[in-house]
Write a protein that holds these residues in place. Structure first.
Motif, mmCIF file in Angstrom:
data_model
loop_
_atom_site.group_PDB
_atom_site.id
_atom_site.type_symbol
_atom_site.label_atom_id
_atom_site.label_comp_id
_atom_site.label_asym_id
_atom_site.label_seq_id
_atom_site.Cartn_x
_atom_site.Cartn_y
_atom_site.Cartn_z
ATOM 1 N N GLU A 73 51.709 30.464 110.089
ATOM 2 C CA GLU A 73 51.443 31.761 110.994
ATOM 3 C C GLU A 73 52.405 32.070 112.385
ATOM 4 O O GLU A 73 52.809 33.018 112.718
ATOM 5 C CB GLU A 73 50.068 31.578 111.650
ATOM 6 N N GLU A 74 52.825 30.858 112.687
ATOM 7 C CA GLU A 74 53.926 31.064 113.905
ATOM 8 C C GLU A 74 55.236 31.836 113.548
ATOM 9 O O GLU A 74 55.678 32.720 114.046
ATOM 10 C CB GLU A 74 54.586 29.463 114.262
ATOM 11 N N ILE A 75 55.508 31.615 112.198
ATOM 12 C CA ILE A 75 56.622 32.365 111.707
ATOM 13 C C ILE A 75 56.251 33.878 111.699
ATOM 14 O O ILE A 75 57.246 34.661 111.943
ATOM 15 C CB ILE A 75 57.136 31.673 110.230
ATOM 16 N N ILE A 76 55.204 34.001 110.993
ATOM 17 C CA ILE A 76 54.821 35.474 110.739
ATOM 18 C C ILE A 76 54.528 36.246 111.946
ATOM 19 O O ILE A 76 55.211 37.321 112.207
ATOM 20 C CB ILE A 76 53.791 35.483 109.601
ATOM 21 N N ASP A 77 53.874 35.534 112.816
ATOM 22 C CA ASP A 77 53.761 36.441 113.999
ATOM 23 C C ASP A 77 54.840 36.563 114.992
ATOM 24 O O ASP A 77 54.957 37.555 115.495
ATOM 25 C CB ASP A 77 52.650 35.310 114.962
ATOM 26 N N LYS A 78 55.826 35.571 114.947
ATOM 27 C CA LYS A 78 56.989 35.723 115.877
ATOM 28 C C LYS A 78 57.798 36.886 115.198
ATOM 29 O O LYS A 78 58.362 37.781 115.721
ATOM 30 C CB LYS A 78 57.869 34.293 115.896
ATOM 31 N N ILE A 79 57.927 36.968 113.954
ATOM 32 C CA ILE A 79 58.691 37.930 113.153
ATOM 33 C C ILE A 79 58.030 39.382 113.410
ATOM 34 O O ILE A 79 58.686 40.398 113.675
ATOM 35 C CB ILE A 79 58.947 37.552 111.829
ATOM 36 N N ASP A 80 56.615 39.406 113.408
ATOM 37 C CA ASP A 80 55.880 40.650 113.656
ATOM 38 C C ASP A 80 56.243 41.190 114.799
ATOM 39 O O ASP A 80 56.232 42.403 115.022
ATOM 40 C CB ASP A 80 54.557 40.348 113.393
ATOM 41 N N GLU A 81 56.709 40.260 115.979
ATOM 42 C CA GLU A 81 56.676 40.900 117.511
ATOM 43 C C GLU A 81 57.893 41.428 117.191
ATOM 44 O O GLU A 81 58.237 42.220 118.559
ATOM 45 C CB GLU A 81 56.618 39.605 118.147
ATOM 46 N N THR A 82 58.980 41.353 116.747
ATOM 47 C CA THR A 82 60.411 41.826 116.721
ATOM 48 C C THR A 82 60.139 43.136 116.620
ATOM 49 O O THR A 82 59.281 43.730 115.869
ATOM 50 C CB THR A 82 61.313 41.141 115.642
ATOM 51 N N LYS A 83 61.246 43.986 117.046
ATOM 52 C CA LYS A 83 61.158 45.512 116.773
ATOM 53 C C LYS A 83 62.040 45.802 115.524
ATOM 54 O O LYS A 83 62.512 46.929 115.189
ATOM 55 C CB LYS A 83 62.195 45.918 117.954
ATOM 56 N N LYS A 84 62.368 44.783 114.596
ATOM 57 C CA LYS A 84 63.002 45.298 113.350
ATOM 58 C C LYS A 84 61.912 46.112 112.528
ATOM 59 O O LYS A 84 60.642 45.817 112.497
ATOM 60 C CB LYS A 84 63.484 43.888 112.651
ATOM 61 N N GLY A 85 62.542 46.782 111.535
ATOM 62 C CA GLY A 85 61.676 47.405 110.457
ATOM 63 C C GLY A 85 61.249 46.433 109.655
ATOM 64 O O GLY A 85 61.623 45.235 109.438
ATOM 65 N N ASN A 86 60.289 47.075 108.617
ATOM 66 C CA ASN A 86 59.635 46.247 107.769
ATOM 67 C C ASN A 86 60.511 45.743 106.871
ATOM 68 O O ASN A 86 60.267 44.523 106.196
ATOM 69 C CB ASN A 86 58.527 46.792 106.961
ATOM 70 N N GLU A 87 61.596 46.337 106.264
ATOM 71 C CA GLU A 87 62.494 45.708 105.363
ATOM 72 C C GLU A 87 63.180 44.543 105.865
ATOM 73 O O GLU A 87 63.090 43.453 105.219
ATOM 74 C CB GLU A 87 63.633 46.806 105.103
ATOM 75 N N GLU A 88 63.751 44.690 107.182
ATOM 76 C CA GLU A 88 64.441 43.279 107.772
ATOM 77 C C GLU A 88 63.293 42.157 107.810
ATOM 78 O O GLU A 88 63.656 41.065 107.721
ATOM 79 C CB GLU A 88 64.890 43.780 109.156
ATOM 80 N N LYS A 89 62.256 42.752 108.308
ATOM 81 C CA LYS A 89 61.029 41.670 108.644
ATOM 82 C C LYS A 89 60.727 40.975 107.186
ATOM 83 O O LYS A 89 60.530 39.679 107.452
ATOM 84 C CB LYS A 89 59.914 42.282 108.991
ATOM 85 N N SER A 90 60.705 41.701 106.241
ATOM 86 C CA SER A 90 60.321 41.095 104.895
ATOM 87 C C SER A 90 61.523 39.846 104.452
ATOM 88 O O SER A 90 60.978 38.835 103.895
ATOM 89 C CB SER A 90 60.407 42.296 103.906
ATOM 90 N N TYR A 91 62.808 40.347 104.703
ATOM 91 C CA TYR A 91 63.755 39.438 104.537
ATOM 92 C C TYR A 91 63.602 38.105 105.428
ATOM 93 O O TYR A 91 63.805 36.871 104.888
ATOM 94 C CB TYR A 91 65.096 39.907 104.688
#
Length: 147
Positions: A73-91
């Motif tokens: 959950e630490e990984i997903i929460d931190k990535i979700d907080e970024t301003k990247k789009g869903n495509e970049e976040k998914s990678y």
């Protein structure tokens, strides 16, 4: 390889994605797409190439979080907080989960992306073990995340 740790770690990550975003959300679907396409990419181009590709599309620094996180959950929460789009976040999520599970299984020891690349290059046995992670991640993503 400890099958229980492998399955528990992957389920921890997939379940968190589904509980946080829903099984039919855009981000979940994109993670599912990564999980479905990357094993083939890894087998044809090589695991190291596939990891570098994932890092180039999602951010090396975000993928590297998988080596330092105590919980998925630490990984997903931190990535979700970024301003990247869903495509970049998914990678980034896919790559970080892959490294998170590989680290938990002691397949890789390093704590930087660069070190992991060298470890996998130097150890065909480690690469073969990561293929099992790729396959299980694909199967669980297909089972838990809707198209």
């Amino acid at each position: 390889m400890d099958e229980k740790t492998l399955l528990d770690s992957i389920l921890e990550c997939i379940n968190y994605i589904v509980s946080k975003h829903g099984p039919s959300s855009d981000i979940a679907k994109k993670v599912r797409t990564r999980a479905r396409s990357m094993p083939e990419y890894s087998f044809t181009r090589g695991l190291v190439y596939a990891l570098v590709y994932v890092a180039s599309r999602g951010s090396k620094d975000l993928v590297e979080m998988g080596l330092k996180a105590q919980k998925c959950e630490e990984i997903i929460d931190k990535i979700d907080e970024t301003k990247k789009g869903n495509e970049e976040k998914s990678y980034a999520i896919y790559g970080a989960i892959l490294l998170y599970v590989a680290k938990k299984l002691n397949i890789v020891k390093g704590d930087t992306f660069e070190r992991i690349i060298y470890e996998l290059t130097e150890s065909p046995a480690a690469e073969i073990k990561v293929w099992s992670v790729l396959d299980w991640l694909k199967r669980f993503a297909e089972a838990y995340i809707h198209e």
